[in-house]
Design an enzyme around this catalytic site. Structure first.
Site, short mmCIF file in Angstrom:
data_model
loop_
_atom_site.label_atom_id
_atom_site.label_comp_id
_atom_site.label_asym_id
_atom_site.label_seq_id
_atom_site.Cartn_x
_atom_site.Cartn_y
_atom_site.Cartn_z
N ARG A 47 0.81 -1.20 0.00
CA ARG A 47 0.00 0.00 0.00
C ARG A 47 0.84 1.25 0.00
O ARG A 47 1.96 1.27 0.50
CB ARG A 47 -0.91 0.03 1.24
CG ARG A 47 -1.99 -1.02 1.16
CD ARG A 47 -3.07 -0.80 2.16
NE ARG A 47 -3.63 0.54 2.04
CZ ARG A 47 -4.18 1.21 3.04
NH1 ARG A 47 -4.23 0.70 4.24
NH2 ARG A 47 -4.69 2.40 2.84
N ARG A 90 2.98 4.32 -16.33
CA ARG A 90 3.45 4.13 -17.71
C ARG A 90 4.75 4.89 -17.98
O ARG A 90 5.44 4.61 -18.95
CB ARG A 90 2.38 4.56 -18.70
CG ARG A 90 1.08 3.80 -18.55
CD ARG A 90 1.29 2.31 -18.73
NE ARG A 90 0.05 1.58 -18.45
CZ ARG A 90 0.00 0.45 -17.81
NH1 ARG A 90 1.09 -0.11 -17.35
NH2 ARG A 90 -1.15 -0.17 -17.62
N CYS A 94 -7.78 2.76 -12.30
CA CYS A 94 -8.09 3.89 -11.43
C CYS A 94 -9.57 3.82 -11.01
O CYS A 94 -10.41 3.35 -11.78
CB CYS A 94 -7.85 5.21 -12.15
SG CYS A 94 -6.12 5.54 -12.50
N GLU A 99 -12.34 6.82 -4.57
CA GLU A 99 -12.37 6.46 -3.15
C GLU A 99 -13.76 6.81 -2.62
O GLU A 99 -14.41 7.73 -3.12
CB GLU A 99 -11.29 7.28 -2.42
CG GLU A 99 -11.04 6.87 -1.00
CD GLU A 99 -10.39 5.50 -0.88
OE1 GLU A 99 -10.70 4.82 0.13
OE2 GLU A 99 -9.61 5.10 -1.75
N ARG A 103 -4.43 6.93 -3.51
CA ARG A 103 -4.04 5.70 -2.81
C ARG A 103 -3.69 4.63 -3.84
O ARG A 103 -4.34 4.52 -4.87
CB ARG A 103 -5.18 5.21 -1.92
CG ARG A 103 -5.48 6.10 -0.74
CD ARG A 103 -6.73 5.59 -0.01
NE ARG A 103 -6.99 6.28 1.22
CZ ARG A 103 -7.71 7.39 1.34
NH1 ARG A 103 -8.22 7.97 0.27
NH2 ARG A 103 -7.92 7.95 2.52
N TYR A 127 3.70 6.17 2.75
CA TYR A 127 2.75 7.27 2.87
C TYR A 127 3.53 8.58 2.80
O TYR A 127 4.45 8.79 3.58
CB TYR A 127 1.97 7.17 4.18
CG TYR A 127 1.12 5.92 4.19
CD1 TYR A 127 -0.18 5.96 3.71
CD2 TYR A 127 1.62 4.71 4.64
CE1 TYR A 127 -0.95 4.81 3.66
CE2 TYR A 127 0.86 3.55 4.61
CZ TYR A 127 -0.43 3.62 4.12
OH TYR A 127 -1.19 2.47 4.07
N ARG A 177 -1.96 6.25 8.22
CA ARG A 177 -1.40 5.12 8.96
C ARG A 177 -0.18 5.56 9.77
O ARG A 177 0.94 5.13 9.51
CB ARG A 177 -1.01 3.99 8.00
CG ARG A 177 -2.15 3.25 7.35
CD ARG A 177 -3.10 2.53 8.33
NE ARG A 177 -2.44 1.61 9.22
CZ ARG A 177 -2.33 0.29 9.02
NH1 ARG A 177 -2.84 -0.25 7.94
NH2 ARG A 177 -1.73 -0.48 9.90
#
Length: 124
Positions: free
Chosen positions: A6, A62, A74, A77, A89, A107, A115
């Site tokens: 992530r 790419r 894509c 959220e 994200r 992050y 997080r």
């Protein structure tokens, strides 16, 4: 086995150049920190908050040599009230033998607030 790696990053402005640049920075950091080879990647999901509309962040993938054939998608959220804004994200699905607790989740920017527990582990 497949592991999820992530990452998240925020942008200041809803502008194509900034969206693509921030996403590329995040992806490159995820790849570097986890020693990921494109051939081991099953797929990449990228989500954006409702306030990011000027570019597909997948365009950043790419720009990375060797990643042409990695499937990427894509999506939006979910719009949680008081959630982090201007956030991108990434969930990268990778074939690896690395233990789940050894994966480095990345992050950047204001996304560190998502997080903080993982950031503290990285800073030990």
């Amino acid at each position: 086995m497949i592991r999820g790696v992530r990452g998240a990053v925020t942008v200041e402005k809803n502008e194509e150049k900034e969206i693509v640049a921030a996403t590329e920075q995040l992806l490159r950091e995820m790849i570097k920190e986890n020693h990921i080879d494109a051939h081991s990647v099953v797929s990449v999901f990228i989500s954006v908050t409702d306030d990011i509309t000027e570019a597909f962040p997948a365009k950043a993938l790419r720009a990375i040599e060797g990643w042409t054939y990695v499937p990427v998608m894509c999506m939006r959220e979910i719009p949680v009230p008081k959630g982090l804004t201007k956030c991108i994200r990434v969930m990268m699905h990778v074939n690896t033998e690395i233990a789940q607790e050894k994966i480095s989740h990345i992050y950047l920017g204001n996304a560190v607030s998502l997080r903080p527990d993982l950031q503290q582990e990285l800073n030990r």
